[in-house]
Design a protein around this motif. Structure first.
Motif, PDB file in Angstrom:
ATOM      1  N   ALA A  15       0.817  -1.209   0.000  1.00 50.59           N
ATOM      2  CA  ALA A  15       0.000   0.000   0.000  1.00 50.59           C
ATOM      3  C   ALA A  15       0.854   1.264   0.000  1.00 50.59           C
ATOM      4  O   ALA A  15       0.495   2.250  -0.659  1.00 50.59           O
ATOM      5  N   THR A  16       1.971   1.269   0.708  1.00 49.46           N
ATOM      6  CA  THR A  16       2.783   2.488   0.820  1.00 49.46           C
ATOM      7  C   THR A  16       3.350   2.911  -0.533  1.00 49.46           C
ATOM      8  O   THR A  16       3.163   4.051  -0.975  1.00 49.46           O
ATOM      9  N   GLY A  17       4.039   1.984  -1.199  1.00 46.11           N
ATOM     10  CA  GLY A  17       4.614   2.313  -2.504  1.00 46.11           C
ATOM     11  C   GLY A  17       3.557   2.561  -3.552  1.00 46.11           C
ATOM     12  O   GLY A  17       3.671   3.481  -4.372  1.00 46.11           O
ATOM     13  N   LEU A  18       2.499   1.744  -3.537  1.00 48.31           N
ATOM     14  CA  LEU A  18       1.425   1.925  -4.510  1.00 48.31           C
ATOM     15  C   LEU A  18       0.728   3.265  -4.308  1.00 48.31           C
ATOM     16  O   LEU A  18       0.404   3.967  -5.271  1.00 48.31           O
ATOM     17  N   GLY A  19       0.531   3.635  -3.040  1.00 47.91           N
ATOM     18  CA  GLY A  19      -0.102   4.928  -2.755  1.00 47.91           C
ATOM     19  C   GLY A  19       0.736   6.090  -3.257  1.00 47.91           C
ATOM     20  O   GLY A  19       0.202   7.069  -3.802  1.00 47.91           O
ATOM     21  N   ALA A  20       2.055   5.999  -3.082  1.00 49.21           N
ATOM     22  CA  ALA A  20       2.933   7.067  -3.567  1.00 49.21           C
ATOM     23  C   ALA A  20       2.866   7.180  -5.083  1.00 49.21           C
ATOM     24  O   ALA A  20       2.800   8.285  -5.644  1.00 49.21           O
ATOM     25  N   ALA A  21       2.875   6.033  -5.769  1.00 52.58           N
ATOM     26  CA  ALA A  21       2.806   6.047  -7.233  1.00 52.58           C
ATOM     27  C   ALA A  21       1.468   6.584  -7.717  1.00 52.58           C
ATOM     28  O   ALA A  21       1.400   7.356  -8.685  1.00 52.58           O
ATOM     29  N   VAL A  22       0.381   6.183  -7.052  1.00 56.38           N
ATOM     30  CA  VAL A  22      -0.944   6.658  -7.447  1.00 56.38           C
ATOM     31  C   VAL A  22      -1.055   8.167  -7.244  1.00 56.38           C
ATOM     32  O   VAL A  22      -1.596   8.888  -8.095  1.00 56.38           O
ATOM     33  N   ALA A  23      -0.538   8.669  -6.116  1.00 52.29           N
ATOM     34  CA  ALA A  23      -0.591  10.107  -5.856  1.00 52.29           C
ATOM     35  C   ALA A  23       0.155  10.891  -6.927  1.00 52.29           C
ATOM     36  O   ALA A  23      -0.348  11.897  -7.456  1.00 52.29           O
ATOM     37  N   ALA A  40       0.726  13.686 -19.339  1.00 50.34           N
ATOM     38  CA  ALA A  40       0.833  13.075 -18.015  1.00 50.34           C
ATOM     39  C   ALA A  40       2.018  12.115 -17.877  1.00 50.34           C
ATOM     40  O   ALA A  40       2.692  12.118 -16.840  1.00 50.34           O
ATOM     41  N   PRO A  41       2.310  11.268 -18.881  1.00 52.83           N
ATOM     42  CA  PRO A  41       3.424  10.328 -18.711  1.00 52.83           C
ATOM     43  C   PRO A  41       4.760  11.005 -18.442  1.00 52.83           C
ATOM     44  O   PRO A  41       5.539  10.534 -17.605  1.00 52.83           O
ATOM     45  N   VAL A  42       5.031  12.091 -19.134  1.00 52.75           N
ATOM     46  CA  VAL A  42       6.300  12.792 -18.932  1.00 52.75           C
ATOM     47  C   VAL A  42       6.349  13.409 -17.540  1.00 52.75           C
ATOM     48  O   VAL A  42       7.360  13.301 -16.827  1.00 52.75           O
ATOM     49  N   PHE A  43       5.257  14.067 -17.141  1.00 51.63           N
ATOM     50  CA  PHE A  43       5.211  14.628 -15.788  1.00 51.63           C
ATOM     51  C   PHE A  43       5.440  13.541 -14.743  1.00 51.63           C
ATOM     52  O   PHE A  43       6.138  13.743 -13.748  1.00 51.63           O
ATOM     53  N   ALA A  44       4.851  12.367 -14.963  1.00 58.08           N
ATOM     54  CA  ALA A  44       4.943  11.277 -13.985  1.00 58.08           C
ATOM     55  C   ALA A  44       6.374  10.778 -13.832  1.00 58.08           C
ATOM     56  O   ALA A  44       6.876  10.620 -12.708  1.00 58.08           O
ATOM     57  N   ALA A 293       0.373   6.570 -16.244  1.00 60.17           N
ATOM     58  CA  ALA A 293       1.011   7.617 -15.446  1.00 60.17           C
ATOM     59  C   ALA A 293       1.451   7.078 -14.085  1.00 60.17           C
ATOM     60  O   ALA A 293       2.549   7.383 -13.607  1.00 60.17           O
ATOM     61  N   VAL A 294       0.616   6.253 -13.457  1.00 54.99           N
ATOM     62  CA  VAL A 294       0.968   5.654 -12.168  1.00 54.99           C
ATOM     63  C   VAL A 294       2.189   4.750 -12.315  1.00 54.99           C
ATOM     64  O   VAL A 294       3.116   4.787 -11.494  1.00 54.99           O
ATOM     65  N   ALA A 295       2.201   3.932 -13.380  1.00 50.29           N
ATOM     66  CA  ALA A 295       3.324   3.016 -13.607  1.00 50.29           C
ATOM     67  C   ALA A 295       4.621   3.779 -13.841  1.00 50.29           C
ATOM     68  O   ALA A 295       5.679   3.411 -13.310  1.00 50.29           O
ATOM     69  N   LEU A 296       4.562   4.843 -14.619  1.00 45.84           N
ATOM     70  CA  LEU A 296       5.773   5.615 -14.894  1.00 45.84           C
ATOM     71  C   LEU A 296       6.251   6.353 -13.649  1.00 45.84           C
ATOM     72  O   LEU A 296       7.463   6.522 -13.441  1.00 45.84           O
ATOM     73  N   ALA A 297       5.333   6.807 -12.823  1.00 45.19           N
ATOM     74  CA  ALA A 297       5.731   7.416 -11.559  1.00 45.19           C
ATOM     75  C   ALA A 297       6.478   6.398 -10.708  1.00 45.19           C
ATOM     76  O   ALA A 297       7.487   6.716 -10.076  1.00 45.19           O
ATOM     77  N   ALA A 298       5.997   5.162 -10.711  1.00 41.79           N
ATOM     78  CA  ALA A 298       6.671   4.100  -9.952  1.00 41.79           C
ATOM     79  C   ALA A 298       8.048   3.804 -10.510  1.00 41.79           C
ATOM     80  O   ALA A 298       8.994   3.569  -9.759  1.00 41.79           O
ATOM     81  N   VAL A 299       8.166   3.806 -11.833  1.00 45.13           N
ATOM     82  CA  VAL A 299       9.475   3.591 -12.457  1.00 45.13           C
ATOM     83  C   VAL A 299      10.453   4.673 -12.024  1.00 45.13           C
ATOM     84  O   VAL A 299      11.601   4.397 -11.661  1.00 45.13           O
TER      85      VAL A 299
END
Length: 339
Positions: A15-23, A40-44, A293-299
């Protein structure tokens, strides 16, 4: 043995990492709506990279959720993109892109072998960078690693190198496409054959034109299938002295077909049969782009930026050469085939 009690322990860990990526993904989606030329992908991915030093301090807590975001969520986004495609379109795009796809694949693998040797990059490392650039980035590296029995530090170097040029492609290819006056379909073919990873293909195509995304994804998924023959050949070369039964090869080939490719085709088949309403298609498209966007933020959050420096100049130089070779080959073949 009862395994259900393990689930509650895993859920908070993710939940912690997923929440950060979702935010970050939600914030990037809002920013992309306000500045659509960036998207959005570039911003992420940029936001994730900027915050990665902080994220690495809590990597143990964040990594399970970040891995879920950049893995399963990205794959689900690709599946959802199939809701706006028909099987006829998938087959047509795959057939049309085949000459460019095979051409870039062959040129990249040859260049990886020749340039890598000239630069003094080790055999396994140049192989990993070559297949990562030619086929589908980290997925190809992961599939190739057991085939050639690559060492862990070679894998880390290859992934760091591939990721750097994934980001470069997302930032550089859309302006290049506009400068060259490429149509959405032409840019989709360019992105699908010249960008390394699926997430970066979607990001580059989405930043160029929303109508480009579906076409680019189909080209990229067709390109992903090239993992199977390449890895089988590498396995045969590596284990040529071992007795590998034919049934083992068959199971290996089956295991290399990504599940999300099958699911993507199933969703496209449902759309072909008229089972997905137009309103649902638009909604699923928006959900898919949010998940990207969430996936790229996680990357970005999970990237070890210092590892890019530790990889040294020669692997990065090889990655740069292959990146340029694949891009110019894709554009050159398109130009030759459309004359």
């Amino acid at each position: 043995m009862i395994v259900l009690p393990e689930v509650p322990r895993r859920a908070p860990a993710r939940a912690t990492g997923l929440g950060a990526a979702v935010a970050l993904g939600l914030a990037a989606t809002v920013a992309g709506t306000l500045v659509p030329v960036v998207g959005a992908p570039v911003f992420a991915v940029v936001a994730g990279l900027l915050l990665s030093p902080l994220a690495r301090r809590r990597s143990a807590a964040l990594e399970p959720g970040l891995g879920l975001a950049r893995g399963v969520l990205l794959q689900v986004s690709v599946v959802l993109l199939g809701a706006r495609l028909s099987l006829g379109e998938v087959l047509s795009v795959g057939a049309d892109s085949l000459p460019v796809m095979l051409g870039t694949l062959g040129v990249c693998l040859l260049a990886a072998w020749w340039v890598g040797r000239r630069l003094g990059v080790t055999r396994d490392l140049r192989t990993l960078i070559g297949v990562g650039t030619a086929i589908c980035g980290v997925s190809a590296i992961a599939a190739t690693t057991p085939a050639i029995r690559a060492r862990s530090h070679d894998v880390a170097y290859a992934i760091s190198t591939i990721f750097l040029f994934n980001v470069a492609a997302v930032l550089a290819f859309p302006p290049l496409g506009h400068a060259l006056g490429l149509s959405p379909q032409e840019f989709g073919l360019f992105a699908g054959t010249a960008v390394n990873d699926t997430s970066s293909v979607v990001a580059a195509a989405g930043a160029y034109d929303q109508d480009t995304v579906g076409y680019a994804v189909v080209v990229k998924l067709a390109r992903t299938l090239m993992i199977i023959p390449v890895v089988l050949v590498l396995t045969a070369l590596t284990r040529r002295r071992a007795d590998l039964p034919a049934t083992s090869r068959a199971r290996l080939a089956a295991s290399l077909v990504p599940w999300f490719l099958v699911a993507f085709l199933v969703v496209a088949a449902l759309n072909t049969g008229g089972l997905i309403p137009a309103t649902a298609q638009a909604a699923l498209q928006q959900v898919a782009l949010l998940l990207v966007a969430v996936a790229l933020a996680a990357v970005g959050l999970g990237t070890d930026v210092p590892a890019l420096r530790r990889a040294g100049a020669r692997p990065l130089l090889l990655g740069l050469v292959l990146w340029v070779v694949v891009g110019t080959t894709s554009l050159g073949l398109q130009h030759l085939l459309t004359r």
